[in-house]
Scaffold this motif. Structure first.
Motif, PDB file in Angstrom:
ATOM      1  N   LYS A  50       0.833  -1.190   0.000  1.00  0.00           N
ATOM      2  CA  LYS A  50       0.000   0.000   0.000  1.00  0.00           C
ATOM      3  C   LYS A  50       0.879   1.256   0.000  1.00  0.00           C
ATOM      4  N   ARG A  51       1.953   1.230   0.732  1.00  0.00           N
ATOM      5  CA  ARG A  51       2.887   2.357   0.786  1.00  0.00           C
ATOM      6  C   ARG A  51       3.507   2.619  -0.590  1.00  0.00           C
ATOM      7  N   LYS A  52       3.907   1.540  -1.256  1.00  0.00           N
ATOM      8  CA  LYS A  52       4.519   1.698  -2.575  1.00  0.00           C
ATOM      9  C   LYS A  52       3.505   2.234  -3.577  1.00  0.00           C
ATOM     10  N   LEU A  53       2.269   1.751  -3.523  1.00  0.00           N
ATOM     11  CA  LEU A  53       1.234   2.241  -4.430  1.00  0.00           C
ATOM     12  C   LEU A  53       0.938   3.715  -4.180  1.00  0.00           C
ATOM     13  N   LYS A  54       0.896   4.128  -2.915  1.00  0.00           N
ATOM     14  CA  LYS A  54       0.678   5.535  -2.601  1.00  0.00           C
ATOM     15  C   LYS A  54       1.814   6.392  -3.140  1.00  0.00           C
ATOM     16  N   LYS A  55       3.037   5.894  -2.991  1.00  0.00           N
ATOM     17  CA  LYS A  55       4.209   6.627  -3.478  1.00  0.00           C
ATOM     18  C   LYS A  55       4.161   6.772  -5.001  1.00  0.00           C
ATOM     19  N   GLU A  56       3.833   5.703  -5.702  1.00  0.00           N
ATOM     20  CA  GLU A  56       3.717   5.756  -7.162  1.00  0.00           C
ATOM     21  C   GLU A  56       2.624   6.729  -7.578  1.00  0.00           C
ATOM     22  N   ASN A  57       1.498   6.690  -6.870  1.00  0.00           N
ATOM     23  CA  ASN A  57       0.385   7.579  -7.169  1.00  0.00           C
ATOM     24  C   ASN A  57       0.796   9.040  -6.968  1.00  0.00           C
ATOM     25  N   GLU A  58       1.504   9.312  -5.895  1.00  0.00           N
ATOM     26  CA  GLU A  58       1.981  10.669  -5.622  1.00  0.00           C
ATOM     27  C   GLU A  58       2.966  11.125  -6.695  1.00  0.00           C
ATOM     28  N   ASP A  59       3.873  10.245  -7.083  1.00  0.00           N
ATOM     29  CA  ASP A  59       4.826  10.576  -8.142  1.00  0.00           C
ATOM     30  C   ASP A  59       4.117  10.882  -9.455  1.00  0.00           C
ATOM     31  N   LEU A  60       3.108  10.085  -9.772  1.00  0.00           N
ATOM     32  CA  LEU A  60       2.354  10.319 -11.009  1.00  0.00           C
ATOM     33  C   LEU A  60       1.595  11.643 -10.955  1.00  0.00           C
ATOM     34  N   ARG A  61       1.057  12.012  -9.811  1.00  0.00           N
ATOM     35  CA  ARG A  61       0.376  13.301  -9.673  1.00  0.00           C
ATOM     36  C   ARG A  61       1.344  14.462  -9.884  1.00  0.00           C
ATOM     37  N   HIS A  62       2.547  14.341  -9.318  1.00  0.00           N
ATOM     38  CA  HIS A  62       3.562  15.381  -9.518  1.00  0.00           C
ATOM     39  C   HIS A  62       3.965  15.476 -10.988  1.00  0.00           C
TER      40      HIS A  62
END
Length: 82
Positions: free
Chosen positions: A9-21
């Protein structure tokens, strides 16, 4: 499928945040490119308008009757015998 290959879940959140940026960055670049294009087109249309005016002036000077926009008033024949 092994458990260690699953994303956390942490990795998915990080990927999602990176994609938003990344999306935000791309949106800013797109906005800047559109602004640059609009400025370029405005400048270019101004140059085109000025070129049309200059071509019209040149063609009127070369091909039409001579017209300078000034009218000679009150001038008489000059005596060249002096």
């Amino acid at each position: 499928m092994k458990l260690r290959n699953l994303c956390t879940k942490r990795k998915l959140k990080k990927e999602n945040e990176d994609l938003r940026h990344y999306i935000r960055h791309i949106e800013i670049e797109l906005r800047n490119a559109r602004t640059d294009l609009a400025l370029e087109q405005a400048a270019s249309s101004g140059y085109r308008h000025e070129n049309r005016e200059l071509r019209a002036r040149i063609s009127s000077m070369l091909f039409d009757e001579p017209h300078t926009g000034f009218e000679c008033v009150g001038v008489t024949e000059v005596d060249h015998s002096q």
